[in-house]
Structure formats: C-alpha cells, structure tokens
Design an enzyme around this catalytic site. Structure first.
Site, PDB file in Angstrom:
ATOM      1  N   GLN A  21     -24.526  -0.196 -59.408  1.00  0.00           N
ATOM      2  CA  GLN A  21     -24.096   0.953 -60.203  1.00  0.00           C
ATOM      3  C   GLN A  21     -25.072   1.203 -61.359  1.00  0.00           C
ATOM      4  OE1 GLN A  21     -21.419   3.029 -59.503  1.00  0.00           O
ATOM      5  NE2 GLN A  21     -22.233   4.278 -61.168  1.00  0.00           N
ATOM      6  N   ASP A  29     -27.298   4.082 -51.253  1.00  0.00           N
ATOM      7  CA  ASP A  29     -27.457   5.185 -52.205  1.00  0.00           C
ATOM      8  C   ASP A  29     -28.613   6.109 -51.821  1.00  0.00           C
ATOM      9  OD1 ASP A  29     -25.570   5.343 -54.205  1.00  0.00           O
ATOM     10  OD2 ASP A  29     -26.489   3.787 -55.445  1.00  0.00           O
ATOM     11  N   LYS A  88     -15.200   3.843 -55.813  1.00  0.00           N
ATOM     12  CA  LYS A  88     -15.969   3.412 -54.637  1.00  0.00           C
ATOM     13  C   LYS A  88     -15.249   2.275 -53.912  1.00  0.00           C
ATOM     14  CE  LYS A  88     -20.183   5.101 -56.718  1.00  0.00           C
ATOM     15  NZ  LYS A  88     -21.424   4.870 -57.436  1.00  0.00           N
TER      16      LYS A  88
END
Ligand code: NDP
Length: 284
Positions: free
Chosen positions: A95, A118, A51
C-alpha cells in the site's frame, strides 16, 4: 445516466466468487493475494480494509502483513523477497504511500513482475506502452470496464484525460488510445483547460482538486469519469467534478463515492486471478 460503479463492481465480484470456486476445484488451490501495509496512515488503513474485504468476498487466500512505521527499507524488501519466492502467493501489493525513509521506486521494482497486481512494476509499465501482454494498473483498467459496461462507445471518439501521473493519467490515456479514441492529455500547464475539455466525448478527471470540473468544461452528452478523491472541510468525500452542476449536462457520469473507487478494488481482484492463471499455466 449515472454509471453505478458500486453495482457494476458487485456483479463482477459475484461472478469472480463463482470463478474462484471453480479454479479451486480445477487447480487444488485458490488465488492468493498478500497485502503489505506500513504504519498507521488512516486513509491507507481504510483502503487496505476494502481490499482485504474484497479478497475474502471473492474467496481468495491471503492476508494482511502489517509492518510498523519505522520498519527499515531492508526489512520491507526482505518481506517482499520472501513473498516473491513463495510458490503459493500469486499477488503482492504494498500500500502506497510509504514513509519517507523508504524508496517507493525500490519497493515497486522489488515485487516480482509476475506478482505485481497493481501493475506498477517498470516491466509491466514498459509492456503496456509496447503493446505486450502485461498486468494493467487497476484504476485505468476499471475506467475502461466502466465505460464498456455503461455502453459508452470509445472507438473514434475524442477523449480528454486531465492528469498525467504514472498511475492514472498516462495509463488511462494509453488504454483509451488502444481502443482507438483520439486522446488529449491535459495537465496543470494546459492553456484554457475548459475549452480543451469541451471538445471531449469522454472526459476523465484525475487531478485531486475538489469540484474543479464545472459544467463549462463539459460538452453536452459527454461521458464524464471522475477519478478524484478529495475531502471537503467538513470531511465529505468529493471528486474532481462538480457533480450537481455537471449531471444535467453529461450523457453519463460516475459519482464519488461509488464510481471509479470500487472498480479499482474489483480490478485488483481480477488481476490476482490473472496472475494466478498465468502462473498455473506456466507450470503446465
Ligand atoms: P497526481 O497528483 O500524481 O497527478 C495530478 C495531475 O493533475 C497532474 O498531472 C497535474 O498536472 C494535474 N493537475 C493538477 N492541478 C491541475 C490543474 N489546475 N489543471 C489541470 N491539471 C492539473 O495525482 P494522481 O494521478 O495520483 O491522482 C489523481 C486523483 O485521483 C487524486 O484525487 C487521487 O486521490 C485519485 N485517485 C483515485 C483512485 C481511485 O481508485 N478512485 C486511484 C488513484 C488516484 P502536472 O503534471 O502538470 O503537475
């Protein structure tokens, strides 16, 4: 046809790189994505590296915030709050999974919905199901993009999604429905799964069981999207689909690695740009 997610991702990132330079000129700043990682889980570390690499490639601002495994929930929530209130931060990603002593639900809900790149925040999830403007979750969004880029017709087709998780199965099914597919969601209690899957023009496997989808699950010519990420005993990365067996039957198929995975990260970049634009346009 093999749907090359790596190559599609690369060309989308190349286009975003140019777009981000233009945004920097227009708005005097670059989209900014902050990624928080807690602890040392090797798989999480590897995802986060990917990422950050994509963030740098696309020319975003932002960086990694590393917190120790034993960080308290309160400290993590305070860090999120700080980023929520930072006017220069457009996207915040924590995460997952988190250590057991931290509530993932609380953390997801703590991220400001407008910075939730997200697309996991309850407000974004609700908006998705209400057909309102929202931030779409990255993997489902990437799957639709792959189908579009591969020229797979969705409207009027029969789609079967195996898996009903909140982050993959259910939102993929909703996005396929929104594109006018007729959608069946299958799961661990589905009777005669192979027969259900053989009805599908588009088959999405999001289970987490290596090579579970064999040739008998696939209607000849169907598009097969393999979301699964599994490790074999010898450490090889494989999907939920028995790739070699299904390849000759499917009309189109995504490989693992190199299919859905890279698209998930690319859609994260796309969402960061969208969050940036939403925030900038609100100011205007
Ligand atoms: P979950 O474990 O949350 O969900 C798995 C789903 O599979 C459940 O709905 C479960 O059914 C169903 N299932 C389990 N066993 C069977 C079976 N024998 N037959 C039919 N259905 C079954 O997983 P996720 O949705 O989070 O992830 C799925 C896979 O996708 C994993 O391999 C994960 O690593 C991968 N993934 C990949 C991403 C990428 O970027 N490529 C991103 C996110 C996930 P039930 O609900 O009945 O228990």
């Amino acid at each position: 046809m093999i749907i090359d997610g790596k190559q599609i991702s690369q060309s989308l990132k190349d286009a975003m790189k140019i777009e981000v330079d233009a945004l920097a000129e227009q708005y005097g700043r670059r989209p900014c994505l902050m990624v928080i990682i807690v602890g040392n889980n090797p798989a999480s570390r590897s995802y986060v590296r990917g990422k950050i690499k994509a963030t740098e490639y696309c020319g975003f601002d932002g960086h990694l915030v590393e917190l120790p495994e034993d960080v308290s929930e309160a400290t993590l929530l305070a860090e999120i709050d700080k980023l929520n209130n930072d006017p220069l931060v457009d996207g915040i990603l924590v995460q997952l999974p988190l250590p057991k002593h931290i509530s993932e639900d609380k953390v997801i809900a703590a991220i400001s919905a407008e910075k939730d790149v997200d697309g996991f925040h309850p407000e974004n999830v609700a908006r998705l199901w209400l057909n309102q403007h929202c931030i779409l979750p990255c993997t489902p969004k990437g799957i639709i993009e792959l189908l579009d880029q591969a020229g797979v017709e969705i409207a009027g087709k029969k789609a079967v999604v195996i898996g009903r998780s909140n982050i993959v199965g259910k939102p993929v099914a909703k996005l396929l429905l929104d594109r006018n597919a007729t959608v069946t969601i299958a799961h661990s209690r589905t009777k005669d799964l192979a027969a259900v899957c053989r009805e599908a023009d588009i088959l999405v496997a999001a289970v987490g069981r290596a090579k579970m989808v064999t040739a008998e699950y696939v209607k000849p010519g169907a598009a097969v999207i393999d979301v699964g990420i599994n490790r074999t005993e010898d450490g090889k990365l494989v999907g939920d689909v028995d790739y070699e067996a299904v390849l000759p039957v499917a009309g189109a198929i995504t490989p693992v690695p190199g299919g859905v995975g890279p698209m998930t990260i690319t859609m994260l970049m796309r969402n960061t740009i969208e969050c940036f634009l939403n925030r900038e346009n609100k100011k205007a």
